[in-house]
Each structure stands twice: as C-alpha cells, then as structure tokens.
Design an enzyme around this catalytic site. Structure first.
Site, PDB file in Angstrom:
ATOM      1  N   HIS A 188       0.826  -1.207   0.000  1.00  0.00           N
ATOM      2  CA  HIS A 188       0.000   0.000   0.000  1.00  0.00           C
ATOM      3  C   HIS A 188       0.856   1.250   0.000  1.00  0.00           C
ATOM      4  CE1 HIS A 188      -3.955  -1.695   0.343  1.00  0.00           C
ATOM      5  NE2 HIS A 188      -3.435  -2.632   1.099  1.00  0.00           N
ATOM      6  N   GLU A 429     -10.035 -11.397 -25.391  1.00  0.00           N
ATOM      7  CA  GLU A 429      -8.838 -11.710 -24.602  1.00  0.00           C
ATOM      8  C   GLU A 429      -8.404 -13.164 -24.777  1.00  0.00           C
ATOM      9  OE1 GLU A 429      -9.512 -10.844 -20.436  1.00  0.00           O
ATOM     10  OE2 GLU A 429     -11.546 -11.614 -20.486  1.00  0.00           O
ATOM     11  N   ASP A 453      -4.678 -10.809 -20.684  1.00  0.00           N
ATOM     12  CA  ASP A 453      -4.938 -12.235 -20.903  1.00  0.00           C
ATOM     13  C   ASP A 453      -4.629 -12.645 -22.339  1.00  0.00           C
ATOM     14  OD1 ASP A 453      -5.662 -13.474 -18.480  1.00  0.00           O
ATOM     15  OD2 ASP A 453      -7.524 -12.336 -18.469  1.00  0.00           O
ATOM     16  N   CYS A 500      -8.512  -2.391 -23.047  1.00  0.00           N
ATOM     17  CA  CYS A 500      -8.577  -2.115 -21.613  1.00  0.00           C
ATOM     18  C   CYS A 500      -7.476  -2.845 -20.845  1.00  0.00           C
ATOM     19  CB  CYS A 500      -9.949  -2.466 -21.038  1.00  0.00           C
ATOM     20  SG  CYS A 500     -10.354  -4.197 -21.186  1.00  0.00           S
TER      21      CYS A 500
HETATM   22  C1  PEP Z   1      -7.083  -8.206 -19.551  1.00  0.00           C
HETATM   23  O1  PEP Z   1      -7.024  -9.439 -19.476  1.00  0.00           O
HETATM   24  O2  PEP Z   1      -6.365  -7.515 -20.313  1.00  0.00           O
HETATM   25  C2  PEP Z   1      -8.003  -7.460 -18.670  1.00  0.00           C
HETATM   26  C3  PEP Z   1      -8.179  -6.163 -18.819  1.00  0.00           C
HETATM   27  O3  PEP Z   1      -8.634  -8.141 -17.681  1.00  0.00           O
HETATM   28  P1  PEP Z   1      -7.925  -8.610 -16.310  1.00  0.00           P
HETATM   29  O4  PEP Z   1      -6.579  -7.943 -16.272  1.00  0.00           O
HETATM   30  O5  PEP Z   1      -8.817  -8.171 -15.219  1.00  0.00           O
HETATM   31  O6  PEP Z   1      -7.865 -10.077 -16.494  1.00  0.00           O
HETATM   32 MG    MG Z   2      -8.586 -10.567 -18.463  1.00  0.00          MG
END
Ligand code: PEP
Ligand code: MG
Length: 549
Positions: A188, A429, A453, A500
């Site tokens: 943290h 993903e 992923d 994302c």
């Molecule tokens: C990803 O897999 O890029 C993603 C945004 O989801 P997470 O990181 O939560 O698996």
């Molecule tokens: Mg993911």
C-alpha cells in the site's frame, strides 16, 4: 558521490537533503499484573483510541490521495476489531497475568509471522499491516503519539521501510521523495506514493546510517538510482531533468477539458479502469471520458457470500450517477484463476487460468449471472451503463448470453422494474475470440481488447509468473497483428473497439493504436492526461506514411 540502485515504484526526479526516518522505537517490557480485567479494560480503551486515530488518518488521506488509497486505514481499523487478534491479546493477559503492551507485542509478532509465511502475495504483505496496528496500540498504551517528521525544508525521506500510516502522516508538502531499503511493489505504501505523485524507490541496496542524515541527494525515479552527495555534473544533469519534469506536469494540467483529437482530426475515447466505486473520484480528477472497465469481480471478492441483487444494484447505480451520463462499462464477474472467492467453491484446478472462470461460471451457474444482470439492467435507468462479458471464445456463448439477457429483461418487464438502453460488448482476450472477431462483431455493440490475458494465452506465458519476464514480450508482433485484425473486423460491422488491458497505457504504442483505428483506450486514471498529450501531438496520416515516428 555514492550511487545506489533501488526499484522505482513511481517516476520523477527529486533533489534535496536526506532525512532519515526512524520509527518511534518501542521497547516493550514484560510486566506482571494482578488485575487482568483492569488490564483488558486498558487494552480496550487503547484500541478505541487507535481506531479514532485511524479514522483521523483516513479522513486526511481521503482528501490527499482519494478514497481508494485511503482504504488501508479502514482495513487497519477492521484488523483492530478482528476477533482472533483480540482473543489472542486478552488470552495472553489473562493466562500469563502480563501487561497489555506485552500481550499486544506478542500477538503482533505471531500474526505478522503467520501472514509472512502465506503463499498469497497479498496476504504476505498484510504482515506489515499487523505490525503497524500493533505498534500503534503499544504507542497508545505507552501514552505516546506516533512519531512524525518535523522539518521545514522539503526532504527526501530515507527509511528502512514505511508503514502506510507513517507515509500518510507525513506532511506531503515537505516531502520530495521516499527511498526505502525494504518494501514491495504491491504494498500500500508503494500505491500511496504513486498516488501522491512523489518519486519513490524501494528495495534500495544501501546501509542506513546516521552519517547520511542531512546529506544532499538525488532520487531518479526513472531508473531507480539514488545518488548521495552527487558530484556537480550529476547534479546539473538531474536539475535539467527535474526542470523538464516540472514543465511536463504543468502542461498536463492544462490538458484537462480538452478533446482527445489528433492534429489531423482523428478522435479517440480515453476511459478509466476501476475496481471499486471509490476510484471514481480519481476518474473525475483525471478527466476521463467514461469508465472503460469496472472490474465487478472485486465486489464479489470483497464479500463473504454472493452479493445480493440490491447490494450490486446500489453500487452500479452510484457509479452511473457519479459519472453523470458518461459511459460506465461494467464487466460481469471475472472470478476464477487468480481471483478466487471461497464461497464459489470452485475446487482445485491444475490450470486455473484455463479453467472454470469468468463467463464459464456465469453460463454454468445462470442464477449467479442473472442476479448480476438484473442489478446491472436496473442500474441502467440511472445513467449510461454498458455491460461487457469476459473470456469469450465463441459466437455460441454470446448467443447463450443474449438468451439469458432476454429472460432477465422479460422478468423485469413483468415486475414493472425500469431499465434503460444497455450497450453490450465482449472482451477480446482469447486467441479464439480474435480469430472469430468477424462473426462476433455481428453479435455485439463493441469490443474491448484485454491484452493482459490475450498476451498470456497467445504467447503461452503465465502472466503471474515473474520468472518468465524475459520471455514476456508485450509488443510481440502476434499481439499487434491481432489487435489490428480485431479493429478491422469490428469496423466492417460498424462497431467500436477499445483496449482495456495494460498495453493501452503504453505510450510507445499510442500512435500505432491510433493508426490502427483503435476507438478507445481504457487505462488507470493517472495515465489519461499523458495519453491525451500524445494524441494531441500526433498526425496519424503522417505516422502511417512513415513521416512521423
Ligand atoms: C485483460 O485481461 O487484459 C483485462 C483487462 O482483464 P484482467 O486484467 O482483469 O484479467
Ligand atoms: Mg482478463
């Protein structure tokens, strides 16, 4: 000049004098007592004072670093209330007839070692938190306040390690940087330092001694170097870097309120990733155009049982209202693999990343899925909610989801419960989703590429395993080609595509993503303005023709 190497948890340059931070050393003595119940009462009162102190720290931290990062002080308050911890203290007082300070110190040490021995990184890091609350209790019992840095000139704080409560108690106007000998990247303290915008190094390979107290020093948070008594050449080089940094920061602030548009008129949406509605303050401070990924599984991870429809509805409704008409993309639960909630009883898997996770759980346990969907649809009456489904591999899955969604909408209609227009998209993903993206694009409103992923599954590299770092090439041409392919397939069907995963925040690829036609980048709130700067300076057409790099 002495140069040391640390691990940077936040970039930036700091030049100033060193102030060695020493914890208020607590010598705890074991004293025999005669009245155990009076001693337990003394402990209870100290606990109450500690909780009040932590509430004060929480309030201060909320103002300075936002609710998400202040949460640690709530956690500390909860730890003080923990039954096992309290039972242990009281038990030691009663059975050994000893003073409360000693009972707390022993309990703190035992619990800290227990946490330190756990497999899970997160739990291991809680070891420092148990020590922190125990020290606080001992200080209160001893009638002392926790030590604070008292200095007029802003300084570089050098410490063995800093507990989160110590970091936040420091007067941030007087601190140029943190350098610690210990500490971990996910602690943290590291997170707080990042949010406080202060350069910070951890794991610095130096010996702490009083001689360096007050010495001139430079922290280079870009390469993790710590210079003590820097020579003139280093000092002037670092001063130049620092001036550039100050200019950059000023410039970034002026970008608030500006549209994300390139020199040749291409627009892109810059959204934020969050895991909790408490993060929305940061989303707004950094001028995000919406929320591109709300990792809803954290609601499940923070609960001890399945969160009810109403609990979820209230959270999603708050997010929708706080974002006041801006898009809020909520990803349905991505439980499984590294994100385990015991009450799901998922059982042991040899390969959890490839196991029963995310949409696979929702499709095999539709009652859990429906509860979440009902909450999401009901919240859509209060703002611009969009839903995104994780770990999709086939058109068939999307069709099954749609059937369930239709059932949910029918039920809501029958119950006269309101809902709005809800865009529905999927995460891309898995390599399968990339290959099928031409067909998937016909079924959904948008795509969001989860590069974290996607990289793990494409390169066959466990994203959790640091020993594979040398093989993990986030710029691997296979990934970049896949992104381009997904963008083209989505656009053929008139659908928009975002990224994302972490790659979206990689500023060395921003121009490439613009050239590919990516429509949205969803990143952690602090990355929005640096990305906006690049976008505003890019001429995509020139970049495509190789006239700009
Ligand atoms: C990803 O897999 O890029 C993603 C945004 O989801 P997470 O990181 O939560 O698996
Ligand atoms: Mg993911």
């Amino acid at each position: 000049m002495n140069v040391y190497q640390g691990k940077s948890v936040f970039g930036g340059i700091a030049i100033g004098r060193i102030s060695i931070y020493k914890k208020g050393e607590q010598q705890v003595k074991r004293t025999k007592i005669t009245d155990a119940s009076a001693e337990i009462k003394r402990y209870e009162e100290a606990k109450q004072t500690a909780i009040e102190q932590l509430q004060g720290l929480y309030d201060k931290a909320v103002k300075e670093v936002g609710e998400a990062n202040a949460a640690i002080f709530e956690i500390h308050q909860m730890m003080l209330e923990d039954d096992d911890y309290q039972d242990s203290v009281k038990n030691i007082i009663e059975t050994q007839q000893v003073n409360a300070e000693y009972a707390v110190a022993i309990t703190g040490d035992n619990f800290a070692s227990m946490f330190a021995a756990m497999d899970d990184d997160y739990m291991r890091e809680r070891s420092a938190d148990v020590k922190d609350i125990s020290e606080r209790l001992i200080s209160v019992l001893a009638g002392k306040n926790k030590e604070k840095v008292n200095t007029d000139e802003p300084v570089i704080i050098v410490a063995d390690d800093l507990a989160p409560s110590e970091t936040v108690q420091l007067d941030k106007d007087k601190i140029l940087a943190f350098v610690t000998v210990h500490g971990s990247t996910n602690s943290h303290t590291a997170i707080l330092a990042k949010t406080m915008n202060i350069p910070a190094l951890i794991g610095t390979d130096m010996m702490l001694n009083d001689e360096i107290d007050g010495a001139m020093a430079v922290v280079d948070g870009f390469n993790g170097k710590f210079y003590i008594n820097p020579d003139e050449e280093t000092l002037s080089e670092m001063q130049k870097k620092l001036d550039e940094e100050i200019e950059k920061k000023k410039l970034l602030q002026t970008l608030k309120g500006r549209e994300n548009i390139t020199l040749d008129g291409q627009k892109i949406m810059l959204y934020a990733n969050i895991g909790n509605i408490k993060d929305i303050a940061l989303v707004r401070q950094n001028d995000a155009g919406g929320i591109g990924l709300f990792r809803s599984e954290f609601i499940y991870l923070e609960s001890e049982d399945y969160p009810s429809e109403n609990d979820q509805f209230n959270i999603y409704k708050t997010a929708a209202e706080m974002m006041a008409g801006k898009r809020v993309i909520i990803r349905t639960l991505d439980i499984g693999a590294d994100k385990q909630a015991d009450y799901f009883n998922l059982g042991h898997e040899e390969n959890p990343a490839m196991g029963l996770r995310a949409i696979r759980i929702c499709l095999t346990r539709p009652e859990i899925f429906k509860t979440q969907l009902r909450a999401l649809f009901r919240a859509s009456a209060y703002g611009k909610i969009a839903i995104m489904y994780p770990m999709i591999i086939s058109v068939d899955e999307v069709r099954k989801i749609k059937e369930i969604v239709e059932e949910v909408k029918k039920e809501l209609d029958e119950q006269n419960l309101e809902y709005g227009e809800v865009e529905q998209g999927i995460m891309i993903e898995t390599p399968a989703a990339v290959i099928m993206s031409d067909e998937l694009a016909k079924e959904v409103d948008f795509f969001s590429i989860g590069t974290n992923d996607l990289t793990q599954y494409t390169l066959a590299i466990d994203r959790q395993n640091p020993s594979l770092d040398d093989f993990y090439d986030s710029h691997h041409p296979a990934i970049l080609r896949m992104i381009k392919m997904v963008v083209d397939n989505a656009h053929k069907e008139g659908k928009w595509v975002g990224i994302c995963g972490e790659l979206g925040a990689d500023t060395t690829l921003t121009k490439e993503f613009l050239a590919m036609g990516v429509d949205e980048l969803s990143v952690s709130p602090g990355r929005i303005l640096p990305l906006r700067k690049i976008i505003l300076e890019t001429d995509v057409e020139k970049y495509r023709k190789g006239l700009e790099c």
